[in-house]
Design a protein around this motif. Structure first.
Motif, PDB file in Angstrom:
ATOM      1  N   PRO A 122      76.833  59.341 -12.667  1.00 39.32           N
ATOM      2  CA  PRO A 122      76.274  58.910 -13.946  1.00 39.32           C
ATOM      3  C   PRO A 122      75.867  57.434 -13.947  1.00 39.32           C
ATOM      4  CG  PRO A 122      78.648  58.983 -14.094  1.00 39.32           C
ATOM      5  CD  PRO A 122      78.284  59.498 -12.722  1.00 39.32           C
ATOM      6  N   ASP A 123      76.477  56.619 -13.065  1.00 33.36           N
ATOM      7  CA  ASP A 123      76.284  55.177 -13.217  1.00 33.36           C
ATOM      8  C   ASP A 123      76.309  54.354 -11.926  1.00 33.36           C
ATOM      9  OD1 ASP A 123      78.947  55.502 -12.602  1.00 33.36           O
ATOM     10  OD2 ASP A 123      79.708  54.471 -14.374  1.00 33.36           O
ATOM     11  N   GLN A 124      76.357  54.989 -10.778  1.00 31.01           N
ATOM     12  CA  GLN A 124      76.422  54.234  -9.524  1.00 31.01           C
ATOM     13  C   GLN A 124      75.187  54.433  -8.644  1.00 31.01           C
ATOM     14  OE1 GLN A 124      78.783  51.940  -8.719  1.00 31.01           O
ATOM     15  NE2 GLN A 124      79.532  52.283 -10.797  1.00 31.01           N
ATOM     16  N   GLN A 125      74.044  54.671  -9.286  1.00 27.30           N
ATOM     17  CA  GLN A 125      72.810  54.884  -8.540  1.00 27.30           C
ATOM     18  C   GLN A 125      72.481  53.669  -7.665  1.00 27.30           C
ATOM     19  OE1 GLN A 125      73.318  55.342 -11.798  1.00 27.30           O
ATOM     20  NE2 GLN A 125      72.444  57.287 -12.457  1.00 27.30           N
ATOM     21  N   GLY A 126      72.722  52.469  -8.162  1.00 26.15           N
ATOM     22  CA  GLY A 126      72.430  51.254  -7.405  1.00 26.15           C
ATOM     23  C   GLY A 126      73.234  51.168  -6.124  1.00 26.15           C
ATOM     24  N   LEU A 127      74.534  51.428  -6.226  1.00 29.20           N
ATOM     25  CA  LEU A 127      75.406  51.403  -5.047  1.00 29.20           C
ATOM     26  C   LEU A 127      74.909  52.402  -4.006  1.00 29.20           C
ATOM     27  CD1 LEU A 127      78.072  50.829  -3.430  1.00 29.20           C
ATOM     28  CD2 LEU A 127      79.066  52.694  -4.753  1.00 29.20           C
ATOM     29  N   TYR A 128      74.704  53.639  -4.431  1.00 25.53           N
ATOM     30  CA  TYR A 128      74.286  54.667  -3.479  1.00 25.53           C
ATOM     31  C   TYR A 128      72.885  54.397  -2.944  1.00 25.53           C
ATOM     32  CZ  TYR A 128      78.517  57.073  -4.802  1.00 25.53           C
ATOM     33  OH  TYR A 128      79.832  57.390  -5.018  1.00 25.53           O
ATOM     34  N   GLY A 129      72.000  53.873  -3.781  1.00 21.99           N
ATOM     35  CA  GLY A 129      70.660  53.511  -3.325  1.00 21.99           C
ATOM     36  C   GLY A 129      70.713  52.478  -2.212  1.00 21.99           C
ATOM     37  N   ARG A 130      71.599  51.492  -2.340  1.00 24.95           N
ATOM     38  CA  ARG A 130      71.754  50.476  -1.290  1.00 24.95           C
ATOM     39  C   ARG A 130      72.284  51.085   0.008  1.00 24.95           C
ATOM     40  NH1 ARG A 130      73.393  47.767  -5.830  1.00 24.95           N
ATOM     41  NH2 ARG A 130      75.617  48.019  -5.436  1.00 24.95           N
ATOM     42  N   LEU A 131      72.955  52.213  -0.099  1.00 26.14           N
ATOM     43  CA  LEU A 131      73.481  52.896   1.085  1.00 26.14           C
ATOM     44  C   LEU A 131      72.497  53.938   1.639  1.00 26.14           C
ATOM     45  CD1 LEU A 131      77.198  53.347  -0.063  1.00 26.14           C
ATOM     46  CD2 LEU A 131      76.292  51.679   1.578  1.00 26.14           C
ATOM     47  N   GLY A 132      71.281  54.000   1.056  1.00 22.11           N
ATOM     48  CA  GLY A 132      70.235  54.868   1.592  1.00 22.11           C
ATOM     49  C   GLY A 132      70.015  56.187   0.861  1.00 22.11           C
ATOM     50  N   TRP A 133      70.783  56.449  -0.196  1.00 23.88           N
ATOM     51  CA  TRP A 133      70.622  57.695  -0.940  1.00 23.88           C
ATOM     52  C   TRP A 133      69.350  57.638  -1.779  1.00 23.88           C
ATOM     53  CZ3 TRP A 133      74.441  61.636  -0.781  1.00 23.88           C
ATOM     54  CH2 TRP A 133      75.583  61.308  -0.039  1.00 23.88           C
ATOM     55  N   GLN A 134      68.742  58.820  -1.995  1.00 21.25           N
ATOM     56  CA  GLN A 134      67.508  58.936  -2.767  1.00 21.25           C
ATOM     57  C   GLN A 134      67.756  59.795  -3.996  1.00 21.25           C
ATOM     58  OE1 GLN A 134      65.337  61.066   0.185  1.00 21.25           O
ATOM     59  NE2 GLN A 134      65.309  59.357   1.616  1.00 21.25           N
ATOM     60  N   GLY A 135      67.292  59.327  -5.161  1.00 18.09           N
ATOM     61  CA  GLY A 135      67.396  60.112  -6.385  1.00 18.09           C
ATOM     62  C   GLY A 135      66.494  61.329  -6.321  1.00 18.09           C
ATOM     63  N   VAL A 136      67.010  62.464  -6.778  1.00 20.74           N
ATOM     64  CA  VAL A 136      66.256  63.719  -6.733  1.00 20.74           C
ATOM     65  C   VAL A 136      65.955  64.232  -8.139  1.00 20.74           C
ATOM     66  CG1 VAL A 136      66.343  66.139  -5.991  1.00 20.74           C
ATOM     67  CG2 VAL A 136      67.213  64.348  -4.496  1.00 20.74           C
ATOM     68  N   GLU A 137      66.953  64.180  -9.025  1.00 15.87           N
ATOM     69  CA  GLU A 137      66.756  64.680 -10.381  1.00 15.87           C
ATOM     70  C   GLU A 137      67.815  64.110 -11.320  1.00 15.87           C
ATOM     71  OE1 GLU A 137      67.696  68.814 -11.294  1.00 15.87           O
ATOM     72  OE2 GLU A 137      69.039  68.912  -9.586  1.00 15.87           O
ATOM     73  N   GLN A 138      67.491  64.157 -12.602  1.00 10.59           N
ATOM     74  CA  GLN A 138      68.442  63.841 -13.668  1.00 10.59           C
ATOM     75  C   GLN A 138      68.820  65.170 -14.303  1.00 10.59           C
ATOM     76  OE1 GLN A 138      69.209  60.532 -15.265  1.00 10.59           O
ATOM     77  NE2 GLN A 138      68.697  59.870 -13.208  1.00 10.59           N
ATOM     78  N   ARG A 139      70.110  65.319 -14.608  1.00 10.93           N
ATOM     79  CA  ARG A 139      70.544  66.555 -15.249  1.00 10.93           C
ATOM     80  C   ARG A 139      71.828  66.309 -16.003  1.00 10.93           C
ATOM     81  NH1 ARG A 139      72.087  70.733 -10.629  1.00 10.93           N
ATOM     82  NH2 ARG A 139      73.119  71.814 -12.304  1.00 10.93           N
ATOM     83  N   GLU A 140      72.149  67.250 -16.871  1.00 12.89           N
ATOM     84  CA  GLU A 140      73.413  67.164 -17.594  1.00 12.89           C
ATOM     85  C   GLU A 140      74.479  67.896 -16.789  1.00 12.89           C
ATOM     86  OE1 GLU A 140      75.365  68.038 -21.976  1.00 12.89           O
ATOM     87  OE2 GLU A 140      73.268  68.513 -21.619  1.00 12.89           O
ATOM     88  N   GLN A 141      75.618  67.245 -16.626  1.00 14.67           N
ATOM     89  CA  GLN A 141      76.737  67.832 -15.903  1.00 14.67           C
ATOM     90  C   GLN A 141      78.020  67.445 -16.622  1.00 14.67           C
ATOM     91  OE1 GLN A 141      76.708  69.963 -13.411  1.00 14.67           O
ATOM     92  NE2 GLN A 141      78.925  70.026 -13.312  1.00 14.67           N
ATOM     93  N   SER A 142      78.793  68.441 -17.032  1.00 13.63           N
ATOM     94  CA  SER A 142      80.068  68.209 -17.719  1.00 13.63           C
ATOM     95  C   SER A 142      79.898  67.289 -18.922  1.00 13.63           C
ATOM     96  CB  SER A 142      81.103  67.635 -16.758  1.00 13.63           C
ATOM     97  OG  SER A 142      81.324  68.503 -15.679  1.00 13.63           O
ATOM     98  N   GLY A 143      78.796  67.463 -19.647  1.00 11.67           N
ATOM     99  CA  GLY A 143      78.594  66.717 -20.877  1.00 11.67           C
ATOM    100  C   GLY A 143      78.056  65.307 -20.713  1.00 11.67           C
TER     101      GLY A 143
END
Length: 163
Positions: free
Chosen positions: A132-153
């Motif tokens: 929900p909130d660590q996209q920046g951290l994972y992006g710096r580690l090479g991860w790519q965003g694929v989609e936004q979705r609702e999960q567990s509210g």
């Protein structure tokens, strides 16, 4: 003369399968961090999730970071089908946790990198995660965003990392 050391210099990363005496500690940490979400509200459910991966001894794992006093200071794992609606998304990074007083010191990143290396060595071609909130951290580690979705509210970003 003083020597500067960071927490990542003194932590040891181990497989929980090799040090099962820490199972209850990891269960408590994960419950404490995410107990507001329905399936994390029950310690027995969390413990069973962890035990299942410990017994699998395959591509799934639970890694922990231990400090110089052999205290658990973080955890991360790889599991199958964390979100099971897309069959191609088989292996997921999850349960990434660092003790509050040590956040921002590289322990979580070290655990994530260890999970990536372990997954690569096991022949996994892509890892997935949602956050929900660590996209920046994972992006710096090479991860790519694929989609936004609702999960567990809550709204989360699903991300992938080709290995």
């Amino acid at each position: 003369m003083t020597q500067n050391t960071s927490p990542t210099d003194t932590v040891k990363i181990a497989s929980l399968a090799d040090v099962p005496q820490y199972l209850e500690t990891v269960t408590e940490y994960l419950h404490g961090e995410w107990s507001d979400f329905a399936h994390w509200a029950q310690k027995d459910f969390i413990r069973q999730r962890l035990e299942q991966r410990l017994l699998s001894r395959g591509r799934q794992c639970v890694l922990i970071a231990l400090d110089e006093n052999e205290q658990v200071v973080g955890t991360a794992g790889v599991m199958r089908y964390e979100l099971s609606d897309v069959a191609e998304r088989k292996y997921w990074l999850g349960e990434v946790f660092t003790c509050h007083h040590l956040r921002g010191k590289g322990i979580g990143s070290a655990l994530v990198k260890a999970c990536i290396e372990r997954s690569r060595a096991a022949g996994i071609d892509t890892l997935w995660l949602y956050t929900p909130d660590q996209q920046g951290l994972y992006g710096r580690l090479g991860w790519q965003g694929v989609e936004q979705r609702e999960q567990s509210g809550e709204w989360v970003t699903v991300m992938k990392l080709p290995l």
